[in-house]
Design a protein around this motif. Structure first.
Motif, PDB file in Angstrom:
ATOM      1  N   VAL A  15     -39.298 -14.177  11.211  1.00 47.58           N
ATOM      2  CA  VAL A  15     -38.097 -13.454  11.022  1.00 47.58           C
ATOM      3  C   VAL A  15     -37.089 -14.552  10.608  1.00 47.58           C
ATOM      4  CG1 VAL A  15     -36.118 -12.536  12.233  1.00 47.58           C
ATOM      5  CG2 VAL A  15     -38.626 -11.746  12.687  1.00 47.58           C
ATOM      6  N   ALA A  16     -37.056 -15.626  11.187  1.00 50.29           N
ATOM      7  CA  ALA A  16     -36.098 -16.869  10.912  1.00 50.29           C
ATOM      8  C   ALA A  16     -35.887 -17.166   9.738  1.00 50.29           C
ATOM      9  CB  ALA A  16     -36.554 -18.092  11.976  1.00 50.29           C
ATOM     10  N   PRO A  17     -36.980 -17.375   8.900  1.00 50.41           N
ATOM     11  CA  PRO A  17     -36.669 -17.699   7.442  1.00 50.41           C
ATOM     12  C   PRO A  17     -35.865 -16.630   6.597  1.00 50.41           C
ATOM     13  CG  PRO A  17     -38.988 -18.349   7.970  1.00 50.41           C
ATOM     14  CD  PRO A  17     -38.425 -17.303   9.041  1.00 50.41           C
ATOM     15  N   LEU A  18     -36.301 -15.321   7.010  1.00 53.01           N
ATOM     16  CA  LEU A  18     -35.620 -14.040   6.392  1.00 53.01           C
ATOM     17  C   LEU A  18     -34.159 -14.412   6.463  1.00 53.01           C
ATOM     18  CD1 LEU A  18     -38.098 -11.308   7.082  1.00 53.01           C
ATOM     19  CD2 LEU A  18     -37.960 -12.645   4.950  1.00 53.01           C
ATOM     20  N   LEU A  19     -33.803 -14.564   7.768  1.00 52.08           N
ATOM     21  CA  LEU A  19     -32.521 -14.539   8.210  1.00 52.08           C
ATOM     22  C   LEU A  19     -31.494 -15.885   7.508  1.00 52.08           C
ATOM     23  CD1 LEU A  19     -32.589 -13.184  11.742  1.00 52.08           C
ATOM     24  CD2 LEU A  19     -31.807 -11.864   9.637  1.00 52.08           C
ATOM     25  N   ALA A  20     -32.427 -16.935   7.568  1.00 47.57           N
ATOM     26  CA  ALA A  20     -31.836 -18.159   6.971  1.00 47.57           C
ATOM     27  C   ALA A  20     -31.511 -18.289   5.640  1.00 47.57           C
ATOM     28  CB  ALA A  20     -32.836 -19.308   7.406  1.00 47.57           C
ATOM     29  N   GLU A  21     -32.395 -17.334   4.951  1.00 50.92           N
ATOM     30  CA  GLU A  21     -32.325 -17.241   3.469  1.00 50.92           C
ATOM     31  C   GLU A  21     -31.013 -16.328   3.138  1.00 50.92           C
ATOM     32  OE1 GLU A  21     -35.299 -16.682   0.832  1.00 50.92           O
ATOM     33  OE2 GLU A  21     -36.753 -17.888   1.924  1.00 50.92           O
ATOM     34  N   ARG A  22     -30.623 -15.777   4.124  1.00 51.47           N
ATOM     35  CA  ARG A  22     -29.315 -14.893   3.760  1.00 51.47           C
ATOM     36  C   ARG A  22     -28.007 -15.556   4.574  1.00 51.47           C
ATOM     37  NH1 ARG A  22     -29.503  -9.173   2.894  1.00 51.47           N
ATOM     38  NH2 ARG A  22     -31.310  -8.890   1.365  1.00 51.47           N
ATOM     39  N   GLY A  23     -28.105 -16.892   4.671  1.00 47.82           N
ATOM     40  CA  GLY A  23     -27.222 -17.698   5.137  1.00 47.82           C
ATOM     41  C   GLY A  23     -27.004 -17.877   6.493  1.00 47.82           C
ATOM     42  N   TYR A  24     -27.764 -17.292   7.612  1.00 43.92           N
ATOM     43  CA  TYR A  24     -27.608 -17.355   9.097  1.00 43.92           C
ATOM     44  C   TYR A  24     -28.073 -18.557   9.476  1.00 43.92           C
ATOM     45  CZ  TYR A  24     -25.977 -12.548   9.153  1.00 43.92           C
ATOM     46  OH  TYR A  24     -25.102 -11.357   9.147  1.00 43.92           O
ATOM     47  N   MET A  27     -25.455 -21.915  23.970  1.00 43.71           N
ATOM     48  CA  MET A  27     -24.505 -21.508  23.056  1.00 43.71           C
ATOM     49  C   MET A  27     -23.233 -22.681  23.117  1.00 43.71           C
ATOM     50  SD  MET A  27     -24.552 -17.407  22.860  1.00 43.71           S
ATOM     51  CE  MET A  27     -23.167 -17.091  21.667  1.00 43.71           C
ATOM     52  N   ASP A  28     -23.047 -22.778  24.332  1.00 45.93           N
ATOM     53  CA  ASP A  28     -21.969 -23.845  24.667  1.00 45.93           C
ATOM     54  C   ASP A  28     -22.405 -24.981  24.083  1.00 45.93           C
ATOM     55  OD1 ASP A  28     -20.249 -21.685  25.621  1.00 45.93           O
ATOM     56  OD2 ASP A  28     -20.903 -22.279  27.879  1.00 45.93           O
ATOM     57  N   ALA A  29     -23.516 -25.555  24.523  1.00 44.89           N
ATOM     58  CA  ALA A  29     -23.855 -27.074  23.908  1.00 44.89           C
ATOM     59  C   ALA A  29     -23.995 -26.936  22.274  1.00 44.89           C
ATOM     60  CB  ALA A  29     -25.229 -27.050  24.550  1.00 44.89           C
ATOM     61  N   LEU A  30     -24.218 -25.977  21.756  1.00 41.24           N
ATOM     62  CA  LEU A  30     -24.280 -25.952  20.558  1.00 41.24           C
ATOM     63  C   LEU A  30     -23.186 -25.614  19.672  1.00 41.24           C
ATOM     64  CD1 LEU A  30     -27.961 -24.259  19.819  1.00 41.24           C
ATOM     65  CD2 LEU A  30     -27.384 -26.814  20.035  1.00 41.24           C
ATOM     66  N   GLU A  31     -22.264 -25.539  20.658  1.00 38.30           N
ATOM     67  CA  GLU A  31     -20.828 -25.065  19.783  1.00 38.30           C
ATOM     68  C   GLU A  31     -20.807 -23.996  19.379  1.00 38.30           C
ATOM     69  OE1 GLU A  31     -19.050 -28.561  18.041  1.00 38.30           O
ATOM     70  OE2 GLU A  31     -18.925 -29.675  20.094  1.00 38.30           O
ATOM     71  N   ILE A  32     -21.467 -22.589  19.716  1.00 39.85           N
ATOM     72  CA  ILE A  32     -21.701 -21.433  18.955  1.00 39.85           C
ATOM     73  C   ILE A  32     -20.641 -20.450  19.883  1.00 39.85           C
ATOM     74  CG2 ILE A  32     -23.004 -19.404  18.419  1.00 39.85           C
ATOM     75  CD1 ILE A  32     -25.319 -21.514  18.194  1.00 39.85           C
ATOM     76  N   PRO A  33     -19.688 -20.144  19.476  1.00 43.73           N
ATOM     77  CA  PRO A  33     -18.560 -19.146  20.118  1.00 43.73           C
ATOM     78  C   PRO A  33     -19.124 -17.985  20.165  1.00 43.73           C
ATOM     79  CG  PRO A  33     -17.573 -19.812  18.174  1.00 43.73           C
ATOM     80  CD  PRO A  33     -18.815 -20.644  18.218  1.00 43.73           C
ATOM     81  N   GLU A  34     -19.800 -17.387  19.210  1.00 51.30           N
ATOM     82  CA  GLU A  34     -20.301 -16.240  19.268  1.00 51.30           C
ATOM     83  C   GLU A  34     -21.423 -15.952  18.311  1.00 51.30           C
ATOM     84  OE1 GLU A  34     -17.829 -13.022  18.161  1.00 51.30           O
ATOM     85  OE2 GLU A  34     -17.735 -13.594  16.108  1.00 51.30           O
ATOM     86  N   ALA A  35     -22.429 -14.971  18.624  1.00 49.74           N
ATOM     87  CA  ALA A  35     -23.582 -14.866  17.745  1.00 49.74           C
ATOM     88  C   ALA A  35     -24.118 -13.482  17.569  1.00 49.74           C
ATOM     89  CB  ALA A  35     -24.679 -15.843  18.265  1.00 49.74           C
ATOM     90  N   ALA A  75     -33.245 -22.802  12.207  1.00 46.16           N
ATOM     91  CA  ALA A  75     -33.229 -22.620  10.631  1.00 46.16           C
ATOM     92  C   ALA A  75     -32.181 -22.140  10.100  1.00 46.16           C
ATOM     93  CB  ALA A  75     -34.373 -21.446  10.224  1.00 46.16           C
ATOM     94  N   GLY A  76     -31.744 -22.232   8.776  1.00 51.35           N
ATOM     95  CA  GLY A  76     -30.640 -22.007   7.849  1.00 51.35           C
ATOM     96  C   GLY A  76     -29.613 -23.011   8.001  1.00 51.35           C
ATOM     97  N   PRO A  77     -28.455 -22.714   7.370  1.00 57.25           N
ATOM     98  CA  PRO A  77     -27.335 -23.871   7.235  1.00 57.25           C
ATOM     99  C   PRO A  77     -26.654 -23.779   8.624  1.00 57.25           C
ATOM    100  CG  PRO A  77     -26.794 -21.429   6.315  1.00 57.25           C
ATOM    101  CD  PRO A  77     -28.160 -21.421   6.759  1.00 57.25           C
ATOM    102  N   ALA A  78     -26.249 -24.983   8.876  1.00 58.58           N
ATOM    103  CA  ALA A  78     -25.538 -25.531  10.036  1.00 58.58           C
ATOM    104  C   ALA A  78     -24.324 -24.841  10.557  1.00 58.58           C
ATOM    105  CB  ALA A  78     -25.372 -27.030  10.380  1.00 58.58           C
ATOM    106  N   HIS A  79     -23.487 -24.383   9.447  1.00 56.55           N
ATOM    107  CA  HIS A  79     -22.416 -23.753   9.722  1.00 56.55           C
ATOM    108  C   HIS A  79     -22.323 -22.160   9.372  1.00 56.55           C
ATOM    109  CE1 HIS A  79     -20.475 -27.702  10.218  1.00 56.55           C
ATOM    110  NE2 HIS A  79     -21.069 -28.212   9.005  1.00 56.55           N
TER     111      HIS A  79
END
Length: 343
Positions: free
Chosen positions: A89-98, A135-143, A65-69
């Motif tokens: 939880v996910a929609p709440l965080l997605a609406e904050r841009g996560y 995280m590697d597969a989704l090219e997420i260096p940190e989260a 959920a949320g913006p890809a970048h």
């Protein structure tokens, strides 16, 4: 579930039906160590986007959920639960841009082993490496890593061993890294009583029950009732999650996890170096918020694992909820994620 050794140690956000409030969940500003997190009605029943990706030894299923970048948050579920612990939880965080990623852990839902030859191993470092591979597969260096139960332990392990991958941590139950040797020592009888299913799973009888769909579902439903005594979930909510238990490797993964913790099942030698490091109880340096659900039978009163966190840190007691904190009090959990990212 969480490590029994831990027990032994003594928004105005959303639109329409999703209008959950994060406002009250930050009472910790006024009174450190507490959080006003009254349960809210469930607002969502499904995730709009479910995906699959090859990641390490797994073909991992996950909700997004949320913006890809956007900055990434990875939310990790426990047992006997699934990704729907985070459906509000996910929609709440997605609406904050996560960018919110909620994966099925190995043996759950649509996550599958890529090879029939891979050992169905659920020791803590193996599960943690699954998330690093995702995280590697989704090219997420940190989260931001956020979890409860198995998910909190997995997040703790990654934060301890690979801190550069963790921008902040939310850990329900505190420091949950398992020390297998310590697990061999008994704890108070009242504590042992809460772990009845762990000892059941140590027997052949317990393994057979987990392989029987009817007995498995009855057992998991009972655990929900016992560890979240004020959570009034309906049968549709349980059945939505129970579909994740139909994974062909579910019983093997659950049984191995609990037997491994008690030293009754071997791990794999390739993970020995990680387990040896984890056995030293390494401290966690990343910004962290730990959460204690008031009604969770596995959470000891107070902040007993404070010494394991050496970076920016807060501890919050979430009142009126049990073990499945993100599903029982999604606003409080989302607020913890947002606040941890700002520590």
């Amino acid at each position: 579930m969480i490590d029994r050794r831990t027990l032994g140690k003594a928004v105005g956000l959303g639109t329409g039906a999703a209008a959950l409030s994060l406002t009250g969940a930050r009472a910790a500003d006024a009174a450190p160590g507490t959080a006003d997190a009254a349960p809210v009605p469930a607002a969502h029943t499904t995730f709009p986007t479910l995906k699959q990706v090859e990641a390490g030894v797994l073909d991992t299923g996950y909700a997004e959920a949320g913006p890809a970048h956007g900055p990434a948050v990875v939310c990790l579920h426990g047992w006997p639960y699934d990704i729907h612990s985070y459906v509000d939880v996910a929609p709440l965080l997605a609406e904050r841009g996560y960018r919110v990623i909620v994966p099925y852990l190995r043996g759950h839902g649509t996550t599958r082993f890529r090879s029939s030859r891979t050992v169905r191993n659920a020791q803590q470092s193996a599960v943690a490496l699954d998330i690093v591979a995702l995280m590697d597969a989704l090219e997420i260096p940190e989260a931001v890593l956020a979890g409860f139960d198995w998910g909190a332990r997995t997040a703790d392990v990654i934060a301890a061993l690979w801190p550069r991958r963790v921008s902040a941590l939310v850990s329900t139950g505190g420091y949950l890294v398992t020390n297998v040797e310590a697990q061999k020592s008994p704890i108070a009888p009242a504590g042992e009583h809460n772990w009845w299913y762990q000892y059941y799973f140590a027997t052949e009888r317990g393994r057979l029950a987990m392989e029987d769909p009817a007995l498995r579902d009855d057992l998991c439903r009972l655990v929900w009732q016992l560890v979240s005594p004020h959570w009034k979930f309906d049968e549709a909510t349980f059945q939505r999650t129970a579909r994740a238990f139909e994974n062909p490797d579910y019983a093997a993964i659950v049984i191995h996890n609990y037997r491994w913790r008690l030293g009754l099942a071997d791990g794999e030698r390739r993970y020995d170096r990680y387990e040896k490091e984890l056995a030293t109880r390494p401290t966690i340096h990343v910004p962290t918020i730990t959460l204690s659900p008031e009604l969770d039978p596995f959470t000891a009163p107070g902040d007993g694992t404070r010494d394991r966190f050496t970076g920016p840190y807060e501890h919050r007691v979430v009142e009126g909820v049990g073990h499945n904190l993100p599903q029982e009090a999604p606003a409080a959990f989302a607020r913890a994620v947002l606040d941890a990212a700002r520590l």
